[in-house]
Motif scaffolding. Structure first.
Motif, PDB file in Angstrom:
ATOM      1  N   GLY A  54      29.039   7.937 -52.692  1.00  0.00           N
ATOM      2  CA  GLY A  54      28.296   6.957 -53.474  1.00  0.00           C
ATOM      3  C   GLY A  54      26.884   7.428 -53.779  1.00  0.00           C
ATOM      4  N   ILE A  55      26.229   8.050 -52.815  1.00  0.00           N
ATOM      5  CA  ILE A  55      24.873   8.578 -53.009  1.00  0.00           C
ATOM      6  C   ILE A  55      24.874   9.703 -54.048  1.00  0.00           C
ATOM      7  N   MET A  56      25.874  10.564 -54.002  1.00  0.00           N
ATOM      8  CA  MET A  56      25.959  11.659 -54.967  1.00  0.00           C
ATOM      9  C   MET A  56      26.201  11.131 -56.370  1.00  0.00           C
ATOM     10  N   ALA A  57      26.928  10.030 -56.501  1.00  0.00           N
ATOM     11  CA  ALA A  57      27.120   9.406 -57.818  1.00  0.00           C
ATOM     12  C   ALA A  57      25.795   8.865 -58.339  1.00  0.00           C
ATOM     13  N   TYR A  58      25.015   8.259 -57.454  1.00  0.00           N
ATOM     14  CA  TYR A  58      23.686   7.761 -57.858  1.00  0.00           C
ATOM     15  C   TYR A  58      22.784   8.912 -58.288  1.00  0.00           C
ATOM     16  N   ASP A  59      22.862  10.026 -57.582  1.00  0.00           N
ATOM     17  CA  ASP A  59      22.080  11.212 -57.952  1.00  0.00           C
ATOM     18  C   ASP A  59      22.428  11.682 -59.353  1.00  0.00           C
ATOM     19  N   ARG A  60      23.716  11.726 -59.696  1.00  0.00           N
ATOM     20  CA  ARG A  60      24.146  12.129 -61.040  1.00  0.00           C
ATOM     21  C   ARG A  60      23.708  11.104 -62.081  1.00  0.00           C
ATOM     22  N   TYR A  61      23.718   9.835 -61.705  1.00  0.00           N
ATOM     23  CA  TYR A  61      23.261   8.781 -62.624  1.00  0.00           C
ATOM     24  C   TYR A  61      21.793   8.971 -62.990  1.00  0.00           C
ATOM     25  N   VAL A  62      20.971   9.223 -61.984  1.00  0.00           N
ATOM     26  CA  VAL A  62      19.540   9.432 -62.244  1.00  0.00           C
ATOM     27  C   VAL A  62      19.324  10.699 -63.066  1.00  0.00           C
ATOM     28  N   ALA A  63      20.050  11.770 -62.753  1.00  0.00           N
ATOM     29  CA  ALA A  63      19.876  13.048 -63.451  1.00  0.00           C
ATOM     30  C   ALA A  63      20.238  12.951 -64.928  1.00  0.00           C
ATOM     31  N   ILE A  64      21.254  12.179 -65.256  1.00  0.00           N
ATOM     32  CA  ILE A  64      21.731  12.107 -66.641  1.00  0.00           C
ATOM     33  C   ILE A  64      21.076  10.971 -67.423  1.00  0.00           C
ATOM     34  N   CYS A  65      20.904   9.843 -66.789  1.00  0.00           N
ATOM     35  CA  CYS A  65      20.352   8.678 -67.489  1.00  0.00           C
ATOM     36  C   CYS A  65      18.821   8.621 -67.474  1.00  0.00           C
ATOM     37  N   HIS A  66      18.201   9.269 -66.484  1.00  0.00           N
ATOM     38  CA  HIS A  66      16.737   9.291 -66.400  1.00  0.00           C
ATOM     39  C   HIS A  66      16.254  10.707 -66.093  1.00  0.00           C
ATOM     40  N   PRO A  67      16.569  11.672 -66.952  1.00  0.00           N
ATOM     41  CA  PRO A  67      16.266  13.085 -66.635  1.00  0.00           C
ATOM     42  C   PRO A  67      14.771  13.379 -66.476  1.00  0.00           C
ATOM     43  N   LEU A  68      13.926  12.710 -67.250  1.00  0.00           N
ATOM     44  CA  LEU A  68      12.491  12.981 -67.188  1.00  0.00           C
ATOM     45  C   LEU A  68      11.862  12.443 -65.901  1.00  0.00           C
ATOM     46  N   ILE A 121      31.243  -1.018 -51.154  1.00  0.00           N
ATOM     47  CA  ILE A 121      29.902  -0.798 -51.708  1.00  0.00           C
ATOM     48  C   ILE A 121      29.759   0.596 -52.319  1.00  0.00           C
ATOM     49  N   PRO A 122      30.129   1.671 -51.612  1.00  0.00           N
ATOM     50  CA  PRO A 122      30.044   2.995 -52.259  1.00  0.00           C
ATOM     51  C   PRO A 122      30.928   3.109 -53.496  1.00  0.00           C
ATOM     52  N   LEU A 123      32.145   2.566 -53.442  1.00  0.00           N
ATOM     53  CA  LEU A 123      33.037   2.649 -54.602  1.00  0.00           C
ATOM     54  C   LEU A 123      32.478   1.858 -55.774  1.00  0.00           C
ATOM     55  N   SER A 124      31.905   0.703 -55.500  1.00  0.00           N
ATOM     56  CA  SER A 124      31.267  -0.079 -56.568  1.00  0.00           C
ATOM     57  C   SER A 124      30.084   0.672 -57.161  1.00  0.00           C
ATOM     58  N   GLY A 125      29.321   1.338 -56.290  1.00  0.00           N
ATOM     59  CA  GLY A 125      28.199   2.146 -56.768  1.00  0.00           C
ATOM     60  C   GLY A 125      28.656   3.305 -57.626  1.00  0.00           C
ATOM     61  N   ILE A 126      29.767   3.927 -57.239  1.00  0.00           N
ATOM     62  CA  ILE A 126      30.315   5.037 -58.022  1.00  0.00           C
ATOM     63  C   ILE A 126      30.761   4.548 -59.401  1.00  0.00           C
ATOM     64  N   ILE A 127      31.465   3.422 -59.422  1.00  0.00           N
ATOM     65  CA  ILE A 127      31.944   2.870 -60.699  1.00  0.00           C
ATOM     66  C   ILE A 127      30.770   2.496 -61.595  1.00  0.00           C
ATOM     67  N   PHE A 128      29.756   1.847 -61.015  1.00  0.00           N
ATOM     68  CA  PHE A 128      28.575   1.473 -61.803  1.00  0.00           C
ATOM     69  C   PHE A 128      27.860   2.707 -62.339  1.00  0.00           C
ATOM     70  N   SER A 129      27.666   3.705 -61.483  1.00  0.00           N
ATOM     71  CA  SER A 129      26.947   4.917 -61.888  1.00  0.00           C
ATOM     72  C   SER A 129      27.653   5.609 -63.043  1.00  0.00           C
ATOM     73  N   TYR A 130      28.967   5.744 -62.943  1.00  0.00           N
ATOM     74  CA  TYR A 130      29.692   6.454 -63.994  1.00  0.00           C
ATOM     75  C   TYR A 130      29.866   5.616 -65.257  1.00  0.00           C
ATOM     76  N   THR A 131      29.824   4.310 -65.120  1.00  0.00           N
ATOM     77  CA  THR A 131      29.794   3.459 -66.318  1.00  0.00           C
ATOM     78  C   THR A 131      28.518   3.706 -67.101  1.00  0.00           C
ATOM     79  N   GLN A 132      27.396   3.784 -66.389  1.00  0.00           N
ATOM     80  CA  GLN A 132      26.114   4.064 -67.031  1.00  0.00           C
ATOM     81  C   GLN A 132      26.062   5.492 -67.570  1.00  0.00           C
ATOM     82  N   ILE A 133      26.635   6.424 -66.832  1.00  0.00           N
ATOM     83  CA  ILE A 133      26.644   7.820 -67.259  1.00  0.00           C
ATOM     84  C   ILE A 133      27.433   7.982 -68.553  1.00  0.00           C
ATOM     85  N   VAL A 134      28.628   7.396 -68.605  1.00  0.00           N
ATOM     86  CA  VAL A 134      29.460   7.496 -69.817  1.00  0.00           C
ATOM     87  C   VAL A 134      28.754   6.861 -70.996  1.00  0.00           C
ATOM     88  N   SER A 135      28.139   5.710 -70.769  1.00  0.00           N
ATOM     89  CA  SER A 135      27.412   5.031 -71.850  1.00  0.00           C
ATOM     90  C   SER A 135      26.264   5.886 -72.355  1.00  0.00           C
TER      91      SER A 135
END
Length: 312
Positions: free
Chosen positions: A116-130, A209-223
């Protein structure tokens, strides 16, 4: 049936891996090979991250912690499986079973949190790169590792202490190849209502909780990726998530396999095999997934192993 308290239980009996003497050497070699591959592969990942300064980033920091967790989880279960392959070696002491139960809970829960933490890391890297380096600062990275570890340690301790309060009957055969808290509780003669409530609550929290975080992160990433104008940018963004998605699918896929097998079949051996797959296969495959799909990791591993420049 006479009931004995927990102090009177000297040992538990684990399920026999195989009753066929001709298969025992083959299975022993297979499990030993899987264990060695798991240890070597994850150890190489950790050493590659440590030795290559280019990999001193939050993404690889979390990956190295995942590899360490995989080593610990495999070491908790596989060596005892290897011993159990030998005839008349299915017993495990009460203390040994409780210890194994504790560490399986710790490292399985921690692995779920890490994904779940690694999914959040990818979310920040792709959705908020700056803002990536500002958000994923060393302090936050350390907190994201230490806090889940502390929670998992406390949770496993609570479950272990609750098991200590149980009374066990004369039938103490666990229908798995290792001690698992649900199966141990099923053997108790005393009331296990509180134990079961704690288990299902913890499973919902540590899995949900981690699975929900993963789903949320990748929903934002795909968007976010779909809004990118260039095809190359989309491909690069998705490629950075490919390895993690593969590991998530393997971990939760085998986990759901355990649940489904226990729900649809009465065969304890099928459930035992599914549980073994959950605690063995993802940990063995994770290094291959990351090393084969990640250019930076392949380069670092080549430098570490061959001391030659990366050809990637």
């Amino acid at each position: 049936m006479e009931t004995r308290n927990q102090t009177g239980v000297a040992k538990f009996l684990l399920m026999e891996v195989t009753e066929d003497p001709e298969l025992q050497p083959l299975l022993f070699s297979l499990f030993l090979s899987m264990y060695l591959v798991t240890i070597l592969g994850n150890l190489l990942i950790i050493l590659a991250v440590i030795s290559d300064s280019h990999l001193h980033t939050p993404m690889y920091f979390f990956l190295s912690n995942l590899s360490f967790t995989d080593i610990c989880l495999s070491t908790t279960t596989i060596p005892k499986m290897l011993v159990n392959i030998k005839p008349h070696s299915q017993s495990i002491t009460y203390t040994g079973c409780l210890t194994q139960l504790y560490f399986v809970l710790v490292f399985a829960s921690l692995e779920s949190f890490l994904l779940g933490i690694m999914a959040y890391d990818r979310y920040v890297a792709i959705c908020h790169p700056l803002r990536y380096t500002v958000i994923m600062n060393p302090r936050l990275c350390g907190l994201l590792i230490s806090l889940p570890l502390f929670i998992c340690l406390v949770d496993a301790l609570i479950h272990s202490l609750m098991v200590l309060q149980l009374s066990f009957c004369t039938d103490v055969e666990i229908p798995l190849f290792f001690c698992e808290v649900v199966q141990v509780i099923k053997l108790a003669c005393s009331d296990t209502l509180i134990n079961n409530i704690l288990i299902y609550s913890a499973t919902s929290i540590f899995g949900g909780i981690p699975l929900s975080g993963i789903i949320f992160s990748y929903t934002q990433i795909v968007s976010s990726v779909l809004r990118m104008p260039s095809a190359s940018g989309k491909y690069k963004a998705f490629s950075t998530c490919g390895s993690h998605l593969s590991v998530v699918s393997l971990f939760y896929g085998t986990g759901f396999g355990v649940y489904i097998s226990s729900a649809v079949t009465d065969s304890s051996r099928i459930t035992a095999v599914a549980s073994m797959m959950y605690t063995v296969v993802p940990q063995m495959m994770n290094p291959f997934i990351y090393s084969l799909r990640n250019r930076d990791m392949k380069g670092a591993l080549r430098k570490l192993i061959g001391r030659t420049p990366s050809l990637v």
